[in-house]
Design an enzyme around this catalytic site. Structure first.
Site, PDB file in Angstrom:
ATOM      1  N   ASP A  37       0.802  -1.374   0.096  1.00 50.36           N
ATOM      2  CA  ASP A  37       0.107  -0.066   0.166  1.00 50.36           C
ATOM      3  C   ASP A  37       0.909   1.058  -0.251  1.00 50.36           C
ATOM      4  O   ASP A  37       1.455   1.512   0.900  1.00 50.36           O
ATOM      5  CB  ASP A  37      -0.710  -0.150   1.535  1.00 50.36           C
ATOM      6  N   HIS A  38       0.988   1.991  -1.052  1.00 46.68           N
ATOM      7  CA  HIS A  38       1.661   2.430  -1.344  1.00 46.68           C
ATOM      8  C   HIS A  38       1.262   3.977  -2.119  1.00 46.68           C
ATOM      9  O   HIS A  38       0.689   3.844  -2.932  1.00 46.68           O
ATOM     10  CB  HIS A  38       3.168   2.650  -2.192  1.00 46.68           C
ATOM     11  N   GLY A 105       4.907   3.326   8.876  1.00 46.65           N
ATOM     12  CA  GLY A 105       4.783   4.719   7.984  1.00 46.65           C
ATOM     13  C   GLY A 105       5.924   5.079   7.687  1.00 46.65           C
ATOM     14  O   GLY A 105       7.153   4.674   8.095  1.00 46.65           O
ATOM     15  N   GLU A 106       6.344   5.360   5.817  1.00 46.34           N
ATOM     16  CA  GLU A 106       7.510   5.839   5.715  1.00 46.34           C
ATOM     17  C   GLU A 106       6.846   7.582   5.398  1.00 46.34           C
ATOM     18  O   GLU A 106       5.782   7.700   4.709  1.00 46.34           O
ATOM     19  CB  GLU A 106       8.264   5.635   4.183  1.00 46.34           C
ATOM     20  N   ASN A 109       4.964   8.485   1.673  1.00 45.47           N
ATOM     21  CA  ASN A 109       3.731   8.112   1.532  1.00 45.47           C
ATOM     22  C   ASN A 109       2.767   9.113   1.797  1.00 45.47           C
ATOM     23  O   ASN A 109       2.025   9.346   1.542  1.00 45.47           O
ATOM     24  CB  ASN A 109       3.769   6.945   1.169  1.00 45.47           C
ATOM     25  N   GLY A 173      11.636  -2.682  15.619  1.00 44.70           N
ATOM     26  CA  GLY A 173      13.043  -3.321  16.070  1.00 44.70           C
ATOM     27  C   GLY A 173      11.822  -3.399  17.887  1.00 44.70           C
ATOM     28  O   GLY A 173      10.964  -3.544  17.411  1.00 44.70           O
ATOM     29  N   ALA A 176       9.411  -1.680  18.056  1.00 43.94           N
ATOM     30  CA  ALA A 176       7.912  -1.700  18.109  1.00 43.94           C
ATOM     31  C   ALA A 176       7.188  -2.905  17.484  1.00 43.94           C
ATOM     32  O   ALA A 176       5.824  -3.178  17.568  1.00 43.94           O
ATOM     33  CB  ALA A 176       7.923  -1.201  16.030  1.00 43.94           C
TER      34      ALA A 176
END
Length: 318
Positions: A37-38, A105-106, A109, A173, A176
């Site tokens: 999903d991007h 997320g990033e 996006n 990580g 997370a």
């Protein structure tokens, strides 16, 4: 027994191609689907990024396989109340065989509307609140919510599946993974990381399902496969938090100049050696994953599916 699914890459393929790949995956013996999903691909060579919820609707009519997003970010670009509606509709279309995979997320996006990109701990805090909002909406009851990060007023989902949509949480990580164990219905990652699974399970995940994604590049010419994997996915070898912080495909292209083909070759399984592919997948099996989703890098999807149907999946079933 570990199951094996196929990972559909929205970064590399348009909607019609993704649906056709799903059909080929089902015919080849894969038992489920992941789909990315991007809003943007990672680089311009990848070249695509269709709206995943439209593709999921098409998949529901084309195949009988369960589907999961890997992963959706319900924080900034899309409000969790909107993600909840999309996920509930997808679950209805798929007769309940849908799981919502989510992550923090990033910037690639999520910054597109001009919002600030929060630091990692704040994103995890937002993710936890978003999960609460979505679970409330999945009940089909009218809700209002006024939290630290989100407001929902008099919202009700009228189209909901018989059972609430399971929410699996992606983590890369230690902190997370602990959050995923506390709030998730399952765990998602991209490495054969047994300690991460253990951390998830100790933090509340218990016996909930754990899934992982694995990229490979099948081709008869191994050198060609390495070149293809390097051209399209060198970004996967960037260290640290760059994948979460760089804002545009162009920035990823610039950073990926630091990643040589030899590094990609060492990290990914390339070529047509069945032993190498089986060994790569078994790393995830041995780590304890319930499902491993395999993605073929590049355009030769039919060759990959023929290869896995005849040379790889039968051996993994032994």
């Amino acid at each position: 027994m570990t199951e094996f699914g196929y990972f559909l890459s929205c970064e590399e393929h348009g909607p019609a191609e993704l649906v056709e790949q799903a059909r080929m995956a089902e015919q080849a013996g894969f038992t489920s689907l992941w789909i990315s999903d991007h809003y943007h691909p990672w680089n311009d060579d990848q070249g695509q990024s269709p709206f995943v919820w439209s593709v999921i609707g098409a998949l529901s009519q084309a195949v009988s396989l369960p589907v999961q997003t890997a992963v959706t970010c319900p924080l900034i670009r899309m409000h969790p109340a909107v993600v909840a509606q999309a996920a509930a509709t997808g679950a209805v279309q798929l007769d309940g065989h849908f799981r919502l995979g989510i992550g923090s997320g990033e910037a690639l996006n999520e910054h597109i509307l001009g919002d600030a990109w929060p630091e990692a701990d704040v994103r995890l805090e937002m993710l936890e609140e978003a999960v609460h909002v979505m679970r409330e909406l999945f009940t089909g009851e009218q809700i209002s919510h006024r939290g630290k990060h989100y407001t929902v007023e008099n919202a009700r989902l009228y189209t909901v599946p018989d059972e609430p949509v399971p929410i699996d949480v992606s983590a890369f990580g230690p902190h997370a993974a602990e959050v995923a164990g506390r709030i998730g219905d399952g765990f998602i990652t991209m490495a054969p990381d047994a300690p991460a699974i253990e951390r998830f399970r100790r933090s509340g995940g218990g016996t909930k399902p754990v899934s992982a994604g694995l990229k490979v590049c099948w081709a008869i010419d191994r050198d060609e496969a390495v070149r293809t994997a390097h051209r399209l996915w060198a970004n996967e070898q960037l260290p640290g938090e760059l994948a979460q912080l760089l804002p545009t495909p162009r920035h990823f292209e610039q950073a990926s100049q630091l990643v040589g083909p030899d590094r990609v070759e060492a990290a990914l399984t390339c070529g047509d050696d069945p032993d190498a592919h089986v060994e790569a997948v078994k790393e995830y099996v041995d780590a304890g994953f319930d499902t491993v989703y395999i993605n073929q890098i590049g355009p030769d999807q039919q060759g990959f599916f023929d290869f896995y149907r005849t040379k790889v999946l039968p051996r993994l079933a032994d």
